[in-house]
Enzyme design. Sequence first.
Site, PDB file in Angstrom:
ATOM      1  N   MET A  92     -76.669  62.592 -18.444  1.00 43.59           N
ATOM      2  CA  MET A  92     -77.633  61.796 -17.696  1.00 43.59           C
ATOM      3  C   MET A  92     -76.883  60.811 -16.792  1.00 43.59           C
ATOM      4  O   MET A  92     -75.786  60.387 -17.125  1.00 43.59           O
ATOM      5  CB  MET A  92     -78.551  61.049 -18.660  1.00 43.59           C
ATOM      6  CG  MET A  92     -79.434  61.973 -19.467  1.00 43.59           C
ATOM      7  SD  MET A  92     -80.726  62.720 -18.449  1.00 43.59           S
ATOM      8  CE  MET A  92     -81.668  63.560 -19.721  1.00 43.59           C
ATOM      9  N   CYS A  93     -77.494  60.463 -15.724  1.00 43.51           N
ATOM     10  CA  CYS A  93     -76.831  59.687 -14.687  1.00 43.51           C
ATOM     11  C   CYS A  93     -77.846  58.690 -14.122  1.00 43.51           C
ATOM     12  O   CYS A  93     -78.918  58.489 -14.675  1.00 43.51           O
ATOM     13  CB  CYS A  93     -76.353  60.620 -13.577  1.00 43.51           C
ATOM     14  SG  CYS A  93     -75.449  62.081 -14.169  1.00 43.51           S
ATOM     15  N   ARG A  94     -77.499  58.059 -13.042  1.00 47.77           N
ATOM     16  CA  ARG A  94     -78.418  57.218 -12.281  1.00 47.77           C
ATOM     17  C   ARG A  94     -78.199  57.544 -10.810  1.00 47.77           C
ATOM     18  O   ARG A  94     -77.079  57.802 -10.393  1.00 47.77           O
ATOM     19  CB  ARG A  94     -78.154  55.721 -12.506  1.00 47.77           C
ATOM     20  CG  ARG A  94     -78.281  55.244 -13.958  1.00 47.77           C
ATOM     21  CD  ARG A  94     -79.723  55.051 -14.415  1.00 47.77           C
ATOM     22  NE  ARG A  94     -80.356  56.305 -14.833  1.00 47.77           N
ATOM     23  CZ  ARG A  94     -81.579  56.368 -15.378  1.00 47.77           C
ATOM     24  NH1 ARG A  94     -82.287  55.266 -15.575  1.00 47.77           N
ATOM     25  NH2 ARG A  94     -82.094  57.518 -15.711  1.00 47.77           N
ATOM     26  N   ASN A  99     -80.132  64.056 -11.832  1.00 45.18           N
ATOM     27  CA  ASN A  99     -80.046  63.206 -13.009  1.00 45.18           C
ATOM     28  C   ASN A  99     -80.752  63.989 -14.100  1.00 45.18           C
ATOM     29  O   ASN A  99     -81.973  64.134 -14.069  1.00 45.18           O
ATOM     30  CB  ASN A  99     -80.747  61.870 -12.718  1.00 45.18           C
ATOM     31  CG  ASN A  99     -81.045  61.086 -13.964  1.00 45.18           C
ATOM     32  OD1 ASN A  99     -80.410  61.279 -14.992  1.00 45.18           O
ATOM     33  ND2 ASN A  99     -82.026  60.205 -13.886  1.00 45.18           N
TER      34      ASN A  99
END
Lengths: 288, 288, 288, 288
Positions: free
Chosen positions: D1-3, D115
């Site tokens: 997961m990222c932003r 994401n």
Amino acid sequence: MCRFLVYKGCPVLMADLLTRPNHSLIKQSYAAEWRSEPLNGDGFGVGWYAPEIDPVPCLFTSITPAWSNQNLRHLAEKVLAPCLFAHVRAASSGMLVSEVNCHPFQCGRWLWMHNGLIAGFNRIRRRLRESLTDSLYNFVQGTTDSEHAFAVFLNQLEDPAGAQTPDRLRRALVDTIAQLNAWGREADIREPSYYNFAVSDGETVIATRYVNDPACRPASLFFSAGAKFECREGMCRMLPGARHEHAVIVSSEPLTDVEEDWQVVPAGHLIEVTPELEVNVTALDGAT
Amino acid sequence: MCRFLVYKGCPVLMADLLTRPNHSLIKQSYAAEWRSEPLNGDGFGVGWYAPEIDPVPCLFTSITPAWSNQNLRHLAEKVLAPCLFAHVRAASSGMLVSEVNCHPFQCGRWLWMHNGLIAGFNRIRRRLRESLTDSLYNFVQGTTDSEHAFAVFLNQLEDPAGAQTPDRLRRALVDTIAQLNAWGREADIREPSYYNFAVSDGETVIATRYVNDPACRPASLFFSAGAKFECREGMCRMLPGARHEHAVIVSSEPLTDVEEDWQVVPAGHLIEVTPELEVNVTALDGAT
Amino acid sequence: MCRFLVYKGCPVLMADLLTRPNHSLIKQSYAAEWRSEPLNGDGFGVGWYAPEIDPVPCLFTSITPAWSNQNLRHLAEKVLAPCLFAHVRAASSGMLVSEVNCHPFQCGRWLWMHNGLIAGFNRIRRRLRESLTDSLYNFVQGTTDSEHAFAVFLNQLEDPAGAQTPDRLRRALVDTIAQLNAWGREADIREPSYYNFAVSDGETVIATRYVNDPACRPASLFFSAGAKFECREGMCRMLPGARHEHAVIVSSEPLTDVEEDWQVVPAGHLIEVTPELEVNVTALDGAT
Amino acid sequence: MCRFLVYKGCPVLMADLLTRPNHSLIKQSYAAEWRSEPLNGDGFGVGWYAPEIDPVPCLFTSITPAWSNQNLRHLAEKVLAPCLFAHVRAASSGMLVSEVNCHPFQCGRWLWMHNGLIAGFNRIRRRLRESLTDSLYNFVQGTTDSEHAFAVFLNQLEDPAGAQTPDRLRRALVDTIAQLNAWGREADIREPSYYNFAVSDGETVIATRYVNDPACRPASLFFSAGAKFECREGMCRMLPGARHEHAVIVSSEPLTDVEEDWQVVPAGHLIEVTPELEVNVTALDGAT
């Protein structure tokens, strides 16, 4: 020894200086022609002014070679700048390849770079640093002679953050070289020091071609001035212009094979590009 | 095209191969002599076996040039290894300089590296990948022809994790080349492919010198065998030894100027170093 | 603030300290528990001694976070060392993340690292540098308070290249702290300085837990001593040992959940591991 | 997961999105609030359009964390762009941190970022790649599910190099998700896949908020629209505007504490910003 270039004029695409010409700066990073060692693969840096935003230049440096850096390649295709510095480095023996040692160096509105070396630098570093104001003392991040010379230059200015006339800038640069020479004599350094410096506040550009031993040849330095530097269908040229030029390149090596486009900066001289884009080449008097 | 070396024998200090000889691999990273382009500055990698710990080799790679990497310089002074691979890369045109594209490549106990290129690789990549087992399909991390060739090699082995005889290893390598050639013919690729490969499971080492067009010369490949490779007071030498050698170097270029220490691997041949350190140079039959 | 660990004893696999324990140093790089900010992602470094080769330690540092560095992961599985330093960095505000600023710092046979900060460092840097010998003056590569403190320490030693007794080493470290405190007072610095230092010549290890303001708590520091530190089937433990221990870990945080394996180094104390692996925890007298 | 975040509107200074707001994207790289794990330190990337030069966006990516990258900090102060993508990465377990795996991904005029994660990706990679045209097959440089999803998206377009209507773009994105879901069912993958994608050709921007299991919550996604996004004296705000907005931000997390400036993109919806800056939030029908 390294290779560098400075551009000043109507906004130019970075790629037209760095990647497109036959002898572009990126080409010079692995195949320089005007120095005995063709390789300048110890990192690189570009700095450019965006006066529509603010007077502080942008800086992009890396310790990877210029020829393989994808970020540089992408940026070069998109950055348009009226004043641009670029440098490919060949680290002097014993000097670390590290981001903090990449040229150009930046402080406030100033950019600085160096092609050359200060002989016996370790023997004058201490004396040099003592001369600096506290704020310049703490400004220095790396260990290169070049960044320290930049601090000496800034130290000559009464108000580094204020506006400068070309005259004062030239005077500060000549004094910097004279000061470095004096410290070298004090420390009894006999080897020649090579001072091809380039400096700008975004308004004026000055570059020197100088070695402090008359028996030696300074590193090469050329310039080209005209109406516009343009790359079209694989051919790059400086289009001819009138007396007040609109595009000036100062470069360690000619970027193109068009011989008539390039003039030599004579040994022991400096070249100045004024805010009005006048180009003056004058003897570097008072530096010894 | 690139430069590489393999060592097998009594434990050697990495620096004695990478930094100390006149024509060390790091020297070859900026001044190779046996290829037209002297520069191999697009990253590097070393892999070495530590059999006292486990059969999986250690790997250290970087996209910065070998000549300026401080970590490599430090490691080279401390790593002693009985089997070592090292590679300095000149990325083929269009190939990305990225950690995932650095040689040597490693899978389980295997190390693999390549000096050369597979002509028209983009036209056979798809066919090549289709042939792989699911696990090898997902093993490939980068985009180089070299890593894909490694996957083809591993695909030839019945049990890549199990022990191999030198015979089976040699057979798998020859089959790999034959397979690559067959796909090239299928895709009607006319340009020559250069296959200087080196592979090891830590026990046997095999390296090839081959180009699939008889009108072309393969990339250079040399070897040196003896009792011990030693650097003393700035001089590096292979000390002479008996029939069962204790130190064997296979290298794109001789590491020293001592001509009698180096033999050519003939074009179209492979060199095999057995677990007992026997050296066999044989024609690469069955590869076409 | 940062996290660090030192190991001294029978050779240990780097992975058993850096990657395998529940609260390994790599875990502490993103999830430290004994400081308010869990993140130490501004680069890392490891240094280790290979006395079978020479007394100069090996160094491997990087500005990428410890948790994602493949080279570190590979090395950790292969390096066995009798004395090892490791550090994950949280750069103090305003400090550059650069290779030259990564801990541990190395000079000859010495390793040094720091968890903490020297308050108002820019106001004492100049005074500090003036005190250094020429050779230490030029030794400093970066801008951290930590590397400068190392130079001060080396400056206390009569012969940094020669053998040291634990006594002299301890004295030099206490004098270093006293000297830093004196300069701070001179410059009228009121903020607290945190001096958790670790230093070794490969023979003796000393680490301090200290803050120069009695109203503040120094950064955490623990140790564990026994016969052997071992990871088996996912469980890491310090096996109990006799008075003369064979394995000692000094660490910013316990590496495991086995509470009885870890002891606190009290505030204002130093821990010393002698060449014979005796562990002495004593008050840091004379530092103020 | 990222932003991640996307901006479209009148030219904005990159720093006003990346560094200045209280919850800027760089803040989210170490202290994200809307996901359980606050850290997104596995590299970053920014892409932006410079339509005055050409339709191909500029890309700048690095494997070092966004919070410590000096080049990013410098560029952010100088880049003004009418359409900008930015991404801070938390690599999924087992995924390599490498330049080729950094978002956003770029192909011709397209930018793409993700994401989330495609569950069981290794079990559908092969099937996915088989579906690609030869040119997209060879386009993929890395190993992420995200870049492969981008290739699937481009594969849906009849002419990726040609102009697209928002309708066709939306259709291609929905089809991409439907296709990924179909392959997942084929491979009997039961774990949920998270598809927060953002894509643009520089004209239209579309972003999705979706997870393919109704029992799960998709990753967070917000947007803000108004006349102008402005940072003044340390305060960042979206100035209110009329129906045809002049500035739209789509972002994994609100960049500021001004709650009324931010709206949630509902689960299972997509948000579309048209070339005329109309904002449409619609249900993601047909994706299952």
